[in-house]
Each structure stands twice: as C-alpha cells, then as structure tokens.
Design a protein around this motif. Sequence first.
Motif, PDB file in Angstrom:
ATOM      1  N   GLU A   1      37.500  41.779  35.081  1.00  0.00           N
ATOM      2  CA  GLU A   1      36.129  41.355  35.398  1.00  0.00           C
ATOM      3  C   GLU A   1      35.841  41.532  36.893  1.00  0.00           C
ATOM      4  O   GLU A   1      34.755  41.957  37.278  1.00  0.00           O
ATOM      5  CB  GLU A   1      35.945  39.889  34.992  1.00  0.00           C
TER       6      GLU A   1
ATOM      7  N   THR B   1      32.974  44.055  38.768  1.00  0.00           N
ATOM      8  CA  THR B   1      31.923  43.559  39.666  1.00  0.00           C
ATOM      9  C   THR B   1      31.682  44.526  40.820  1.00  0.00           C
ATOM     10  O   THR B   1      30.559  44.939  41.079  1.00  0.00           O
ATOM     11  CB  THR B   1      32.317  42.176  40.246  1.00  0.00           C
TER      12      THR B   1
ATOM     13  N   ARG C   1      32.893  35.709  39.097  1.00  0.00           N
ATOM     14  CA  ARG C   1      32.968  36.400  37.801  1.00  0.00           C
ATOM     15  C   ARG C   1      34.395  36.424  37.278  1.00  0.00           C
ATOM     16  O   ARG C   1      34.639  36.312  36.075  1.00  0.00           O
ATOM     17  CB  ARG C   1      32.387  37.811  37.920  1.00  0.00           C
TER      18      ARG C   1
END
Length: 482
Positions: free
Chosen positions: A383, A387, A450
């Motif tokens: 993740e 980003t 995130r």
Amino acid sequence: MKICLLLIAAGLLICQTVQGGKTFSFEGYRLYRADPFSKEAAAVLRSLHDAYPSEPEPGLGLTFFNYPSHRNVKVDILVPPRLVSAFRKAVAGRPDIQLELLHRNYGRVAAQADRENRQFPRLMKRLRRAVRRSDQLILNHNQYLRYDQLLEAVNSLAQQCNLLRSNTCRQQEIGSAYEGRKLIVLRIEKSQTDKQKRKVWIDGGIHAREWISPATVLYMADVLISKGLNRRMWTPEVVALLDYYDFLMLPLYNPDGYEYSHSHYRFWRKNRQTNGGHPSQSRVCRGVDLNRNYGYKWGGSGSSSDPCQDNYRGAGPFSAMESAAVKRFVEQENSDKKILLFLSYHSYGQYVLMPFGFKRGAYPRPALSAGKMSCVAFFGSREMFSTNHRFYIHGTSADVLYEASGGSDDWAHGSLEVPYSLTVELPDDGAYGFLLPPAYIRNVGSEAVRGLLAMLRTIHDLETNTNFYRTRCLAHTAASDY
Ligand SMILES: [Zn+2]
C-alpha cells in the motif's frame, strides 16, 4: 602585535561560540556509500565502525548512518576530512567493496537542509494565500519542529480532538527523559467505556536524527483525528478505525537527543545520558541507543558494550530512563493483552521489519504467527508503494538489514506477546537520507497513513476470517518459510 592579539582573541571567541551551542557544520565532510560483497568486507566496515566511534567528540570519528552487518547491505558513512585517507586506505581498492562518493562536502548539504527547514514554512504560507488548502488538517506539517513546538502541536491536536468529540483525546505524561524533558503519549480513544477494544501503540523519534519519524507520527495522529472525527472530512475507513481501536501515540520518544540533533550535532542518534566512559579508557561518552536497550535478548549481536559507540546498549536492560518509562507504560496498557499492534517508526531506508531482529533465521513461533506478521508487513509495504511508488522491503531486520538485539519490536512480541509488532523505516532510500526536506513531511505522512490502514485492515481480516490467511496471505508469504 596588536593585530595578532586581536586575531587570537577572535579565534578564541569562535571556539567559544561553537562549544556554546552552534550547530556542527560538517564543512569538508565526505559522505561515502560502501557496498560490501563478502563477509570479510562487512567485517572490515565493522572494524572501522568500532575503531573510529563518533564520540567522545561528535563528528571527529566516523558516523555510520546504518550498521554494517551483512554483505550486500549498503552502508552510508560520514567521514571527517582528517580521516579521509585512513578510511580510503582501508576500503578503497578492495575488490569486494564498492565505494561510491555521494557528497564531497556534506556541510553544504546539511546547511541547505537547515535553511529549507527555516524557510519552507514561510514559502508555504505565501503559496496558501493564493491556493486554498485542499485538505484541512489541524496542523501545517511543513517544518521539523523543535521539542517545545512539538509539545504545543500535540496539545493543539488534543484540544481540537476534544472540540470535535468531547473526551476522546488525552495527553498522558508517562515519564521524563534524562535531561528532564517530558515523554507525552497522545491517547485517542473514541469510547473509553468499551473494554473489548484493542489498542495500537505507535512511537516515533526513538533515534534522535530521524526527524521524519516524529513528524510522521504527528501527521498520522492529525489524520486520525481530522478524518475520523471531523464531519466535513470524514473518511469511512478512518472513522471505522477509531471505532475498532484505541491509539496510544508517542511522537517523540527521545526528546533530549532530538533537541541535541537540532542544536548541536545533526546526526546524533542516542539519548543524552552520561555514561561515565569506557572502562578501559579515560573517555567520557554520552548516550544510550534506546533501541538496543530493551530486555528481550539484550546484549547480543548488533549492539555495543562501548559507551562511545552509536549503538551502545546501556549498562543493562531498560537502564535508560526513556525506555524504562515506555516499558512501564506499555506493560500496564497490555496487562489485559489488549495491545494488538506495536508500531515503531524510524528512518531511513524504506523497510517494514518484523521480529526477530536479534539473530538471523530467528522467527516468531508458531510459524503461523510469523506468517501472519509477514502478511501484514507485505500488505502494508504494498500500500505504501502504491501511494508514492517508493518500494519497501519487508522481512526480519536480521535477515534483510542487520542483526540488532535489544530492539523494541523484538521485546513487544517476544516478551509481551503482542501479536503484531513491526518497525517501519520511512523514506527515503538514501538520496537525502536523514536530511529529507520538510516539503516531504505530508507526502511521507500520507504514505504512512495508507500503510497503517492497510496493516490494520489485514490484521482485522486475519483475526476475523479463518480463510484469509490461506486465500490471501499464502500467495505472498508462507508459514513454511519460517
Ligand atoms: Zn532508527
């Protein structure tokens, strides 16, 4: 004659200014990157690390930005002018070490970083007059704050939090550092009566020079409050996160060292306690590496018994006031085994590290526990990559980076049995290193948020869905690997 006296007087004045608190300049210092291809080459780097500690006078020895443990793990080394020829003699020309000169004068780079940290907030202010802020977080996140400013920032977060939803945030002083600065935990607890809620511990700034770490933990706290409690900014996943978990956040673990890295020596790593010197020498050196001072497998590989070394482990487990305070607090909070995730933020290098760090090939038991933790690290890394396209390596510290005994993540899992314990090495991968400009704080912060969401999502799935490990994790990580 008169002029000479004046010059001498001026020289003395300069010396006094430097000792009285001026930041060390690093003028003429070179930054090298050494890549050892063999065990012997890594051993050569370790012997240099031990032979030229950065104390008792910081900056006169070699400053290693990471510890030389394994072959094929690159090490960034700051070399003062007086040691350049000795350093090159030991390293350059060896066929098993690739040596790269990253900066010929690191003083210029450090001075530029210092200017940016002072000027960037003004620049942002001017920009914001013309462009309306796209997100309305509580803090600006445009500067590496000093200790006092950071406490004010935590206070603002707590106040705004309670205006948005009363009795949700609380500041708790859990102890103090060696020089008396406070250790403040920000508690974010949406429902303080729900005894079933699990807790998430997050700390930053255990190593003084890693400025992006406290800045990132502050950013994360701001997002949790702003997007979890402010109706105009609600993000469903953050709202749900605060329903499921209580957060205990210590943005600045090592305030004494952090202040010293601002006021005197930018690359200081340890706390600031006085050690009384090495038994065999007359040197008096300061500081304990707080992340080598934890009680699980304390005193082993990757930690030093020499008080002058950057990775000095202290006189005994939890001998430092800061780590002792955190131990007391975390043990108390975990007395009912409610801490589900223990997260510690460092920089730099871009890694998500799981236990165990004390030895290569040592993993949590049962193997399924290691597999689950690796799965959480994998989804977190993925993740964060998605980003900003910065790649994170995941694995145990000992396997992918270096052996480091006495670390907080090993203790949280090995001693306290916290199911998920991870250390995140934030950006970058070395281009800026510790001198990452303040313009990156929001960028790295959003990446870390995130990553946190992905990790907690994965943990939730693992804890509630018995098929999740088999169907989603085994493709990326197998318990049999451990
Ligand atoms: Zn660190």
